[in-house]
Design an enzyme around this catalytic site. Structure first.
Site, short mmCIF file in Angstrom:
data_model
loop_
_atom_site.label_atom_id
_atom_site.label_comp_id
_atom_site.label_asym_id
_atom_site.label_seq_id
_atom_site.Cartn_x
_atom_site.Cartn_y
_atom_site.Cartn_z
N ASP A 78 13.03 -3.78 -9.36
CA ASP A 78 12.41 -4.53 -9.95
C ASP A 78 11.35 -4.97 -8.76
O ASP A 78 10.70 -4.52 -8.21
CB ASP A 78 12.34 -5.88 -11.10
CG ASP A 78 13.24 -6.01 -12.13
OD1 ASP A 78 13.25 -5.37 -12.99
OD2 ASP A 78 13.58 -7.23 -12.56
N LYS A 100 8.61 -3.83 -14.52
CA LYS A 100 7.86 -3.37 -15.37
C LYS A 100 6.33 -4.31 -15.05
O LYS A 100 6.29 -5.45 -14.30
CB LYS A 100 8.72 -4.37 -16.19
CG LYS A 100 9.97 -3.85 -16.89
CD LYS A 100 10.80 -5.09 -18.29
CE LYS A 100 11.43 -4.11 -18.63
NZ LYS A 100 12.58 -4.09 -17.54
N MET A 213 4.36 -15.66 -15.86
CA MET A 213 2.87 -15.06 -17.12
C MET A 213 2.06 -15.67 -18.06
O MET A 213 2.53 -14.59 -19.14
CB MET A 213 4.81 -14.14 -17.25
CG MET A 213 5.09 -13.50 -16.83
SD MET A 213 7.27 -13.36 -17.64
CE MET A 213 7.96 -14.27 -18.38
#
Length: 298
Positions: A78, A100, A213
């Site tokens: 990732d 991502k 996030m």
């Protein structure tokens, strides 16, 4: 003489084995010989290992994660995996980047599952390397479902999540009996239809909240918690790139943090901690820049 059962043998043999190991470690230490840490097992072909890469500092990897990285035929990784961790992957190992970022997914989630299935069916051993802990906001469930549908065996190797790393680097406990009786991890990337969390349930004075996030939603978090009853001066802390050389932090209150962040922008990834335990940052010996660097990097 009556024969000993298997359980009785283990009851006596295990303490003896631990005592022998202790004597060996003591002997090595006194003679200046570095103690060898035993690592068990091989990275099996036709198997996927969902491995937590931790918060970026390679020394915070588990021993099992480090061993699997050395043994795997392919690593699917990732965006938030640290460069020092990636540097541990041998040159001959296949690498597949599937990171991502907000508004941009290099590889859609269903294609990540299909990629792992394809690699396994080629007879390879796969490490699926995910930032932090794979089971904490890491889409692990979706990948487990894809692998289960293909009847592929999986092993999960946990990692140090960003909340634990950030708190350690700032020298505070996530829970403290004088501040928090519970700890809650919350994703700020709201998936519910109305897009609004239950602020009343989150606005408690006896817990620590950690938002993942949520860097772009700091103002909404502060406003929501204040409207739900937390006082304006309730402590909040932002920590970006926890445990890495470029770690940065901001400490303030619900009323002033949006302005602080606007004046001193932080990079992503960033975790947001809310709770009275944040007050300990000002008095912690690890909260100065030198102490934080020492605690997290050495």
């Amino acid at each position: 003489m009556r024969a000993l059962s298997k359980f009785q043998l283990l009851k006596w043999c295990n303490p003896l084995a631990r005592l022998a190991s202790w004597f060996e470690l003591t002997r090595n230490a006194s003679s200046g010989v570095a103690a060898r840490i035993p690592l068990r097992g091989d990275c099996q072909r036709g198997h996927v290992y969902l491995v937590g890469a931790g918060s970026g500092d390679a020394e915070l990897l588990t021993l099992k994660a480090a061993r699997l990285l050395q043994q795997a035929d392919a690593v699917v990784y990732d965006r938030l995996v640290g460069d020092d961790v990636l540097a541990m992957i041998p040159a001959g190992c296949e690498r597949y980047y599937v990171g991502k970022a907000k508004g941009h997914h290099s590889v859609p989630q269903d294609e990540i599952g299909a990629l792992m299935v394809r690699l396994v069916r080629q007879g390879k051993s796969i490490v699926r390397l995910k930032g932090g802990d794979p089971g904490i906001f890491g889409r692990m469930g979706e990948e487990l479902d894809a692998l289960a549908a293909a009847q592929i065996p999986v092993t999960i190797v946990p990692g140090i999540t960003a909340a634990s790393s950030a708190a350690a680097c700032m020298g505070i406990p996530l829970t403290d009996r004088g501040h928090a009786q519970q700890l809650r991890f919350v994703t700020a990337q709201l998936c519910r239809e109305d897009g609004t969390p239950d602020w009343a349930a989150l606005a408690r004075r006896d817990e620590t909240l950690v938002f993942y996030m949520g860097l772009s939603k700091v103002a909404a978090i502060c406003a929501g918690l204040r409207e739900a009853g937390l006082p304006d001066d309730w402590p909040i802390m932002l920590v970006a790139n926890a445990s890495q050389p470029d770690q940065q932090s901001l400490v303030g209150s619900l009323v002033d943090m949006p302005q602080r962040l606007a004046a001193e922008p932080l990079p992503s990834p960033c975790v947001i901690m809310v709770g009275s335990v944040v007050q300990r940052v000002a008095t912690s010996p690890a909260s100065t820049e030198n102490q934080v660097h020492y605690a997290c990097q050495h």
